[in-house]
Every structure is written in C-alpha cells, then in structure tokens.
Design a protein around this motif. Structure first.
Motif, mmCIF file in Angstrom:
data_model
loop_
_atom_site.group_PDB
_atom_site.id
_atom_site.type_symbol
_atom_site.label_atom_id
_atom_site.label_comp_id
_atom_site.label_asym_id
_atom_site.label_seq_id
_atom_site.Cartn_x
_atom_site.Cartn_y
_atom_site.Cartn_z
ATOM 1 N N GLY A 1 1.980 6.375 -7.027
ATOM 2 C CA GLY A 1 0.891 7.236 -7.486
ATOM 3 C C GLY A 1 1.238 8.714 -7.354
ATOM 4 O O GLY A 1 0.977 9.507 -8.257
ATOM 5 N N TRP B 1 -10.286 12.427 -12.961
ATOM 6 C CA TRP B 1 -10.185 11.111 -13.580
ATOM 7 C C TRP B 1 -8.728 10.727 -13.786
ATOM 8 O O TRP B 1 -8.352 9.579 -13.604
ATOM 9 N N GLN C 1 -3.531 6.680 -9.658
ATOM 10 C CA GLN C 1 -3.539 5.886 -8.427
ATOM 11 C C GLN C 1 -3.631 4.401 -8.757
ATOM 12 O O GLN C 1 -2.959 3.571 -8.141
ATOM 13 N N GLU C 2 -4.462 4.055 -9.735
ATOM 14 C CA GLU C 2 -4.592 2.657 -10.144
ATOM 15 C C GLU C 2 -3.310 2.157 -10.801
ATOM 16 O O GLU C 2 -2.927 1.008 -10.613
ATOM 17 N N TYR C 3 -2.646 3.009 -11.572
ATOM 18 C CA TYR C 3 -1.346 2.639 -12.128
ATOM 19 C C TYR C 3 -0.364 2.340 -10.998
ATOM 20 O O TYR C 3 0.403 1.378 -11.071
ATOM 21 N N GLU D 1 0.834 -1.208 0.000
ATOM 22 C CA GLU D 1 0.000 0.000 0.000
ATOM 23 C C GLU D 1 0.867 1.255 0.000
ATOM 24 O O GLU D 1 0.554 2.227 -0.690
ATOM 25 N N GLU E 1 1.778 -3.933 -7.136
ATOM 26 C CA GLU E 1 1.398 -5.352 -7.128
ATOM 27 C C GLU E 1 2.398 -6.197 -7.909
ATOM 28 O O GLU E 1 2.688 -7.329 -7.529
ATOM 29 N N LYS F 1 -1.067 1.264 -8.003
ATOM 30 C CA LYS F 1 -1.431 -0.022 -7.395
ATOM 31 C C LYS F 1 -0.944 -1.187 -8.253
ATOM 32 O O LYS F 1 -0.432 -2.183 -7.733
ATOM 33 N N ALA F 2 -1.096 -1.061 -9.575
ATOM 34 C CA ALA F 2 -0.663 -2.135 -10.466
ATOM 35 C C ALA F 2 0.855 -2.303 -10.432
ATOM 36 O O ALA F 2 1.367 -3.431 -10.415
ATOM 37 N N ALA G 1 2.306 1.651 -3.493
ATOM 38 C CA ALA G 1 1.285 2.126 -4.419
ATOM 39 C C ALA G 1 1.026 3.619 -4.238
ATOM 40 O O ALA G 1 0.916 4.368 -5.218
ATOM 41 N N MET H 1 -7.323 9.514 -10.474
ATOM 42 C CA MET H 1 -7.747 8.141 -10.154
ATOM 43 C C MET H 1 -7.015 7.128 -11.025
ATOM 44 O O MET H 1 -6.615 6.058 -10.554
ATOM 45 N N MET H 2 -6.814 7.451 -12.289
ATOM 46 C CA MET H 2 -6.102 6.553 -13.184
ATOM 47 C C MET H 2 -4.661 6.360 -12.698
ATOM 48 O O MET H 2 -4.149 5.237 -12.671
#
Length: 108
Positions: A42, A68, A74-76, A35, A82, A78-79, A38, A71-72
C-alpha cells in the motif's frame, strides 16, 4: 509521599513480561506477515500514485479524491498480499519463524 529506592529497581529474575516469548502460533505469524506485506505494498502504491493527477474515476478530482485514493490503494495492497504473488509475506513469515527458533535455541 516517599517512595523507597528498592521499589524502583528491576527484579533480578525476568518477569513474564520481559522474558523471551515462545515460538508464535504459525497462523498468527502468517497473519502478521500478510498484514506487513499489505501495508508495504500500500505504501509503495501511494508513492507510485503520488505524482498522478486527479482522474474522473472519482467524480473528476477535487479535494475529496485524495483520501479515497489512499483507501483504494490500501485495499489494493491487501488484495495483492492475500494473493501472495510478491512473496514478501512468505519471506517475512519465514524470518519470524527463524528469529523465534534462534531465540529458543539460545535459551536452551
């Protein structure tokens, strides 16, 4: 209402809330480390994309693109965390374990 001064003093023996916590669960330390990675990635990507103009990717820009994009990114993050390719999460996990181990040694 009168409160006695003795009720405001901290107890001489540490309570469970103030005692040094035990070594964390390895899975919990790994989750926290991922976390953190990520969030860090981000934030780095936010800085990287800050100077870029709006793109037609989200309908040609406008005031709605900024949230948007955030948020994109932040998801990058996380990926990327991971996948473990940067190793920030692994280093963070190792540091968490080392710190808890040194605290356990000091107590004993």
């Amino acid at each position: 209402m009168d409160i006695a001064a003795t009720t405001l003093r901290s107890p001489a023996t540490p309570t469970p809330a103030t005692a040094t916590p035990a070594l964390p669960n390895p899975e919990a330390a790994d989750k926290v480390a991922k976390e953190f990675e990520a969030m860090l990635v981000g934030q780095l990507m936010e800085s990287m994309f800050a100077g870029m103009r709006e793109s037609p990717l989200f309908g040609g820009g406008g005031p709605a693109e900024k949230p948007w994009r955030s948020m994109m990114l932040q998801e990058y993050g996380k990926a990327i965390a991971e996948s473990g390719t940067l190793g920030i999460g692994r280093m963070t996990h190792d540091e968490i374990v080392r710190l808890y181990a040194s605290q356990a040694e000091q107590r004993s």
